[in-house]
Design a protein around this motif. Sequence first.
Motif, short mmCIF file in Angstrom:
data_model
loop_
_atom_site.label_atom_id
_atom_site.label_comp_id
_atom_site.label_asym_id
_atom_site.label_seq_id
_atom_site.Cartn_x
_atom_site.Cartn_y
_atom_site.Cartn_z
N MET A 1 0.85 -1.17 0.00
CA MET A 1 0.00 0.00 0.00
C MET A 1 0.90 1.23 0.00
O MET A 1 1.83 1.33 0.78
CB MET A 1 -0.88 -0.04 1.25
CG MET A 1 -1.94 0.98 1.31
SD MET A 1 -3.50 0.61 0.49
CE MET A 1 -3.73 -1.11 0.72
N THR A 2 0.62 2.16 -0.87
CA THR A 2 1.41 3.37 -0.98
C THR A 2 1.03 4.34 0.12
O THR A 2 -0.14 4.64 0.33
CB THR A 2 1.15 4.03 -2.35
OG1 THR A 2 1.44 3.10 -3.36
CG2 THR A 2 2.01 5.26 -2.52
N HIS A 3 2.04 4.84 0.83
CA HIS A 3 1.79 5.88 1.82
C HIS A 3 2.14 7.23 1.21
O HIS A 3 2.87 7.31 0.23
CB HIS A 3 2.62 5.62 3.08
CG HIS A 3 2.10 4.47 3.86
ND1 HIS A 3 1.09 4.60 4.78
CD2 HIS A 3 2.40 3.15 3.82
CE1 HIS A 3 0.81 3.42 5.30
NE2 HIS A 3 1.60 2.52 4.72
N ASN A 4 1.63 8.29 1.81
CA ASN A 4 1.83 9.64 1.32
C ASN A 4 1.27 9.82 -0.09
O ASN A 4 1.79 10.57 -0.88
CB ASN A 4 3.31 10.04 1.39
CG ASN A 4 3.81 10.00 2.81
OD1 ASN A 4 3.13 10.44 3.73
ND2 ASN A 4 4.98 9.44 3.01
N ALA A 5 0.22 9.11 -0.38
CA ALA A 5 -0.47 9.22 -1.66
C ALA A 5 -1.69 10.10 -1.45
O ALA A 5 -1.98 10.55 -0.34
CB ALA A 5 -0.88 7.83 -2.14
N SER A 6 -2.42 10.33 -2.52
CA SER A 6 -3.64 11.11 -2.40
C SER A 6 -4.73 10.53 -3.28
O SER A 6 -4.46 9.81 -4.24
CB SER A 6 -3.40 12.59 -2.76
OG SER A 6 -3.06 12.70 -4.13
N ILE A 7 -5.95 10.85 -2.90
CA ILE A 7 -7.15 10.49 -3.66
C ILE A 7 -7.91 11.79 -3.86
O ILE A 7 -8.10 12.55 -2.91
CB ILE A 7 -8.03 9.50 -2.88
CG1 ILE A 7 -7.30 8.18 -2.66
CG2 ILE A 7 -9.36 9.28 -3.60
CD1 ILE A 7 -8.02 7.24 -1.72
N THR A 8 -8.35 12.05 -5.09
CA THR A 8 -9.14 13.24 -5.36
C THR A 8 -10.59 12.84 -5.58
O THR A 8 -10.88 11.95 -6.37
CB THR A 8 -8.61 13.99 -6.60
OG1 THR A 8 -7.25 14.37 -6.36
CG2 THR A 8 -9.45 15.23 -6.89
N ILE A 9 -11.46 13.48 -4.83
CA ILE A 9 -12.90 13.23 -4.94
C ILE A 9 -13.57 14.49 -5.48
O ILE A 9 -13.48 15.57 -4.88
CB ILE A 9 -13.52 12.87 -3.57
CG1 ILE A 9 -12.88 11.61 -3.00
CG2 ILE A 9 -15.03 12.73 -3.68
CD1 ILE A 9 -13.16 10.35 -3.78
N ASN A 10 -14.22 14.36 -6.63
CA ASN A 10 -14.95 15.45 -7.23
C ASN A 10 -16.37 15.43 -6.69
O ASN A 10 -17.02 14.38 -6.66
CB ASN A 10 -14.94 15.29 -8.76
CG ASN A 10 -15.62 16.42 -9.47
OD1 ASN A 10 -16.83 16.60 -9.37
ND2 ASN A 10 -14.84 17.19 -10.22
N ARG A 11 -16.87 16.60 -6.27
CA ARG A 11 -18.22 16.67 -5.69
C ARG A 11 -19.31 16.15 -6.62
O ARG A 11 -20.35 15.70 -6.19
CB ARG A 11 -18.55 18.11 -5.31
CG ARG A 11 -17.87 18.56 -4.06
CD ARG A 11 -18.19 20.00 -3.79
NE ARG A 11 -19.62 20.18 -3.64
CZ ARG A 11 -20.19 20.86 -2.68
NH1 ARG A 11 -19.46 21.44 -1.76
NH2 ARG A 11 -21.49 20.99 -2.62
N GLY A 12 -19.07 16.20 -7.90
CA GLY A 12 -20.04 15.68 -8.86
C GLY A 12 -20.29 14.19 -8.69
O GLY A 12 -21.33 13.68 -9.09
N LEU A 13 -19.34 13.51 -8.06
CA LEU A 13 -19.49 12.08 -7.83
C LEU A 13 -20.72 11.78 -6.97
O LEU A 13 -21.38 10.77 -7.16
CB LEU A 13 -18.23 11.54 -7.14
CG LEU A 13 -18.19 10.05 -6.84
CD1 LEU A 13 -18.16 9.26 -8.14
CD2 LEU A 13 -16.99 9.72 -6.00
#
Length: 143
Positions: A1-13
């Motif tokens: 599992m990658t640490h210091n990663a990010s996930i972007t969530i768009n409100r349109g979801l």
Amino acid sequence: MTHNASITINRGLYLKSPEEKTAYANDVARSFGIGDTELDEVELYKKDLTQHDAWNLPIMGYVNEEGFGYAYASSEAVAADGWDAHKAFLDMSYGAQTAFAIRMLCTHRDVSRAGARMFLRYHRGIIVLRQEEDGTPMDSPVE
């Protein structure tokens, strides 16, 4: 599992169908190396949450302390029938826990989204970034 990663969530979801949100969350989970076995484990856990009427509990352990921010309160996720949703969450595999948290980023439940952000940040080193429907970045992460 990658640490210091990010996930972007768009409100349109949030306007998408449950099936579209699940597909998106599963794609994100797979990008972290999570496989079908862990995703199946998430589905079983979701059935348990429904069976025990535990969806509105702080499943991942985080509760809003009414103006004081979020606190880890693992004992607050016990259903009326005595089932401990947080313990059951922790009993899942590492990948299933992560996949479930990613899935909860896409839900309509504020408590689930906030708990997921906290869990991913503090237990997995993954930062959740949010953006408006047009792609404009929102405020900095809550964490």
